[in-house]
Design a protein around this motif. Structure first.
Motif, PDB file in Angstrom:
ATOM      1  N   CYS A   1      -6.466   7.871   0.719  1.00 41.21           N
ATOM      2  CA  CYS A   1      -5.770   6.951   1.499  1.00 41.21           C
ATOM      3  C   CYS A   1      -4.943   5.906   0.686  1.00 41.21           C
ATOM      4  CB  CYS A   1      -6.911   6.350   2.642  1.00 41.21           C
ATOM      5  SG  CYS A   1      -7.499   7.492   3.473  1.00 41.21           S
ATOM      6  N   ALA A   2      -4.097   5.355   1.163  1.00 44.21           N
ATOM      7  CA  ALA A   2      -3.272   3.962   0.369  1.00 44.21           C
ATOM      8  C   ALA A   2      -3.133   2.820   1.547  1.00 44.21           C
ATOM      9  CB  ALA A   2      -2.138   4.595  -0.210  1.00 44.21           C
ATOM     10  N   ALA A   3      -3.331   1.634   0.983  1.00 40.62           N
ATOM     11  CA  ALA A   3      -3.184   0.786   1.764  1.00 40.62           C
ATOM     12  C   ALA A   3      -2.271  -0.410   1.211  1.00 40.62           C
ATOM     13  CB  ALA A   3      -4.603  -0.078   2.397  1.00 40.62           C
ATOM     14  N   LEU A   4      -1.748  -1.260   2.000  1.00 44.49           N
ATOM     15  CA  LEU A   4      -0.913  -2.206   1.483  1.00 44.49           C
ATOM     16  C   LEU A   4      -1.043  -3.656   2.310  1.00 44.49           C
ATOM     17  CD1 LEU A   4       1.717  -3.727   0.034  1.00 44.49           C
ATOM     18  CD2 LEU A   4       2.886  -2.978   1.937  1.00 44.49           C
ATOM     19  N   ALA A   5      -1.495  -4.821   1.595  1.00 45.13           N
ATOM     20  CA  ALA A   5      -1.873  -6.015   2.212  1.00 45.13           C
ATOM     21  C   ALA A   5      -0.926  -7.017   1.936  1.00 45.13           C
ATOM     22  CB  ALA A   5      -3.321  -6.484   1.787  1.00 45.13           C
ATOM     23  N   ILE A   6      -0.530  -7.872   2.680  1.00 50.14           N
ATOM     24  CA  ILE A   6       0.377  -8.901   2.430  1.00 50.14           C
ATOM     25  C   ILE A   6      -0.335 -10.156   2.936  1.00 50.14           C
ATOM     26  CG2 ILE A   6       2.527  -7.422   2.456  1.00 50.14           C
ATOM     27  CD1 ILE A   6       2.997  -9.013   5.469  1.00 50.14           C
ATOM     28  N   ASP A   7       0.344 -11.230   2.377  1.00 47.93           N
ATOM     29  CA  ASP A   7       0.085 -12.768   2.697  1.00 47.93           C
ATOM     30  C   ASP A   7       0.628 -13.171   4.071  1.00 47.93           C
ATOM     31  OD1 ASP A   7      -0.653 -15.334   3.234  1.00 47.93           O
ATOM     32  OD2 ASP A   7      -0.218 -15.881   1.021  1.00 47.93           O
ATOM     33  N   LEU A   8       0.154 -13.008   5.041  1.00 48.44           N
ATOM     34  CA  LEU A   8       0.670 -13.621   6.593  1.00 48.44           C
ATOM     35  C   LEU A   8       1.579 -14.736   6.329  1.00 48.44           C
ATOM     36  CD1 LEU A   8       0.748 -12.487   9.608  1.00 48.44           C
ATOM     37  CD2 LEU A   8      -1.119 -13.761  10.093  1.00 48.44           C
ATOM     38  N   LYS A   9       0.982 -15.621   5.833  1.00 48.54           N
ATOM     39  CA  LYS A   9       1.572 -16.974   5.792  1.00 48.54           C
ATOM     40  C   LYS A   9       2.946 -16.836   4.811  1.00 48.54           C
ATOM     41  CE  LYS A   9      -1.477 -20.194   7.203  1.00 48.54           C
ATOM     42  NZ  LYS A   9      -1.139 -21.318   8.026  1.00 48.54           N
ATOM     43  N   ASN A  10       2.937 -16.191   3.903  1.00 53.30           N
ATOM     44  CA  ASN A  10       4.098 -15.725   3.080  1.00 53.30           C
ATOM     45  C   ASN A  10       4.301 -14.377   2.684  1.00 53.30           C
ATOM     46  OD1 ASN A  10       5.897 -16.112   1.047  1.00 53.30           O
ATOM     47  ND2 ASN A  10       4.843 -17.237  -0.459  1.00 53.30           N
ATOM     48  N   PRO A  11       4.943 -13.766   3.415  1.00 58.94           N
ATOM     49  CA  PRO A  11       5.202 -12.213   3.088  1.00 58.94           C
ATOM     50  C   PRO A  11       5.910 -12.282   2.119  1.00 58.94           C
ATOM     51  CG  PRO A  11       5.935 -12.799   5.515  1.00 58.94           C
ATOM     52  CD  PRO A  11       5.569 -14.303   4.912  1.00 58.94           C
ATOM     53  N   CYS A  12       6.602 -12.918   1.609  1.00 62.00           N
ATOM     54  CA  CYS A  12       7.551 -12.582   0.266  1.00 62.00           C
ATOM     55  C   CYS A  12       6.243 -13.020  -0.969  1.00 62.00           C
ATOM     56  CB  CYS A  12       8.897 -13.466   0.159  1.00 62.00           C
ATOM     57  SG  CYS A  12      10.024 -12.714   1.589  1.00 62.00           S
ATOM     58  N   GLY A  13       5.397 -13.409  -0.760  1.00 63.23           N
ATOM     59  CA  GLY A  13       4.588 -13.675  -1.954  1.00 63.23           C
ATOM     60  C   GLY A  13       3.624 -12.834  -2.138  1.00 63.23           C
ATOM     61  N   ALA A  14       2.333 -12.908  -2.335  1.00 66.49           N
ATOM     62  CA  ALA A  14       1.377 -12.314  -2.937  1.00 66.49           C
ATOM     63  C   ALA A  14       1.173 -10.926  -2.031  1.00 66.49           C
ATOM     64  CB  ALA A  14      -0.117 -13.106  -3.175  1.00 66.49           C
ATOM     65  N   HIS A  15       0.787  -9.902  -2.565  1.00 64.63           N
ATOM     66  CA  HIS A  15       0.488  -8.706  -1.865  1.00 64.63           C
ATOM     67  C   HIS A  15      -0.526  -7.755  -2.779  1.00 64.63           C
ATOM     68  CE1 HIS A  15       3.984  -7.343  -4.605  1.00 64.63           C
ATOM     69  NE2 HIS A  15       3.437  -6.276  -4.464  1.00 64.63           N
ATOM     70  N   GLY A  16      -0.938  -6.939  -2.360  1.00 64.46           N
ATOM     71  CA  GLY A  16      -1.984  -6.016  -3.052  1.00 64.46           C
ATOM     72  C   GLY A  16      -1.718  -4.694  -2.200  1.00 64.46           C
ATOM     73  N   TYR A  17      -2.016  -3.541  -3.196  1.00 64.09           N
ATOM     74  CA  TYR A  17      -2.200  -1.994  -2.724  1.00 64.09           C
ATOM     75  C   TYR A  17      -3.157  -1.457  -3.493  1.00 64.09           C
ATOM     76  CZ  TYR A  17       1.084  -1.314  -6.524  1.00 64.09           C
ATOM     77  OH  TYR A  17       1.424  -1.202  -7.728  1.00 64.09           O
ATOM     78  N   ALA A  18      -3.854  -0.391  -2.758  1.00 63.81           N
ATOM     79  CA  ALA A  18      -4.730   0.471  -3.548  1.00 63.81           C
ATOM     80  C   ALA A  18      -4.731   1.896  -3.050  1.00 63.81           C
ATOM     81  CB  ALA A  18      -6.024  -0.362  -3.263  1.00 63.81           C
ATOM     82  N   VAL A  19      -5.073   2.619  -3.884  1.00 65.94           N
ATOM     83  CA  VAL A  19      -5.511   4.171  -3.369  1.00 65.94           C
ATOM     84  C   VAL A  19      -6.893   4.702  -3.773  1.00 65.94           C
ATOM     85  CG1 VAL A  19      -4.790   6.662  -3.870  1.00 65.94           C
ATOM     86  CG2 VAL A  19      -2.896   4.832  -3.954  1.00 65.94           C
ATOM     87  N   LYS A  20      -7.542   5.031  -2.610  1.00 65.15           N
ATOM     88  CA  LYS A  20      -9.033   5.348  -2.595  1.00 65.15           C
ATOM     89  C   LYS A  20      -9.247   6.291  -2.159  1.00 65.15           C
ATOM     90  CE  LYS A  20     -10.097   1.543  -4.906  1.00 65.15           C
ATOM     91  NZ  LYS A  20     -10.576   1.415  -6.300  1.00 65.15           N
ATOM     92  N   PRO A  21     -10.465   7.212  -2.236  1.00 62.17           N
ATOM     93  CA  PRO A  21     -10.834   8.347  -1.561  1.00 62.17           C
ATOM     94  C   PRO A  21     -10.817   8.291   0.125  1.00 62.17           C
ATOM     95  CG  PRO A  21     -12.205   8.124  -3.275  1.00 62.17           C
ATOM     96  CD  PRO A  21     -11.312   6.747  -3.335  1.00 62.17           C
ATOM     97  N   LYS A  22     -11.124   7.122   0.558  1.00 61.74           N
ATOM     98  CA  LYS A  22     -11.569   6.799   1.821  1.00 61.74           C
ATOM     99  C   LYS A  22     -10.767   5.574   2.455  1.00 61.74           C
ATOM    100  CE  LYS A  22     -14.719  10.108   2.322  1.00 61.74           C
ATOM    101  NZ  LYS A  22     -14.266  11.203   2.991  1.00 61.74           N
ATOM    102  N   ILE A  23     -10.352   5.610   3.725  1.00 58.15           N
ATOM    103  CA  ILE A  23      -9.398   4.643   4.319  1.00 58.15           C
ATOM    104  C   ILE A  23     -10.342   3.227   4.074  1.00 58.15           C
ATOM    105  CG2 ILE A  23     -10.318   4.805   6.556  1.00 58.15           C
ATOM    106  CD1 ILE A  23      -6.802   3.605   5.311  1.00 58.15           C
ATOM    107  N   SER A  24     -11.693   3.022   4.293  1.00 56.78           N
ATOM    108  CA  SER A  24     -12.168   1.926   4.311  1.00 56.78           C
ATOM    109  C   SER A  24     -12.208   1.176   3.017  1.00 56.78           C
ATOM    110  CB  SER A  24     -13.782   2.027   4.752  1.00 56.78           C
ATOM    111  OG  SER A  24     -14.310   2.988   4.071  1.00 56.78           O
ATOM    112  N   SER A  25     -12.219   2.038   1.789  1.00 61.71           N
ATOM    113  CA  SER A  25     -12.371   1.754   0.493  1.00 61.71           C
ATOM    114  C   SER A  25     -10.946   1.037   0.061  1.00 61.71           C
ATOM    115  CB  SER A  25     -12.741   2.880  -0.329  1.00 61.71           C
ATOM    116  OG  SER A  25     -13.975   2.910  -0.102  1.00 61.71           O
ATOM    117  N   SER A  26      -9.946   1.641   0.664  1.00 61.45           N
ATOM    118  CA  SER A  26      -8.617   1.598   0.300  1.00 61.45           C
ATOM    119  C   SER A  26      -7.952   0.008   0.937  1.00 61.45           C
ATOM    120  CB  SER A  26      -7.440   2.727   0.414  1.00 61.45           C
ATOM    121  OG  SER A  26      -7.452   2.763   2.166  1.00 61.45           O
TER     122      SER A  26
END
Length: 130
Positions: free
Chosen positions: A78-103
């Motif tokens: 599973c892969a997930a993308l997180a963004i900063d709600l206050k500044n969508p053009c700012g910080a973000h992070g993504y991850a690929v992990k075996p399970k959805i909760s981990s990602s």
């Protein structure tokens, strides 16, 4: 107890049919187990899952993403993308992990590590296994 030849043949055919069905389902699950998530600026993203190959999934995810994007592939994960709600053009992070909760957790953690103040999940995808 004596079993008739006809009953024995039917039983053997049933077992053979079930074995073939199980083998076919394993092949389908394993062959369609590639995905990708594309990440761009200002919260742009694209996602693809359950493709036959990682390249096909990467291309599909990039087609959905607006602007200059990079893609991360996954296979049976599973892969997930997180963004900063206050500044969508700012910080973000993504991850690929075996399970959805981990990602989800890892993507959110990365967003905060890169300076996010209110990190939220923007997108996620799992392939056949994840």
């Amino acid at each position: 107890m004596i079993v008739s030849t006809a009953k024995a043949q039917r039983g053997a055919l049933l077992i053979l049919a079930l074995t073939l069905l199980l083998a076919a389902s394993q092949f389908i699950t394993k062959s369609w187990a590639a995905g990708a998530i594309a990440v761009g600026k200002c919260g742009a993203y694209g996602q693809a899952f359950d493709y036959p190959a990682e390249d096909a999934a990467r291309i599909a995810a990039l087609k959905q993403c607006k602007g200059q994007c990079t893609a991360v592939t996954m296979k049976r994960a599973c892969a997930a993308l997180a963004i900063d709600l206050k500044n969508p053009c700012g910080a973000h992070g993504y991850a690929v992990k075996p399970k959805i909760s981990s990602s989800l957790n890892a993507a959110t953690r990365k967003c905060y590590e890169f300076g996010g103040k209110e990190c939220v999940i923007r997108a996620w995808a799992c392939d056949a296994r994840g």
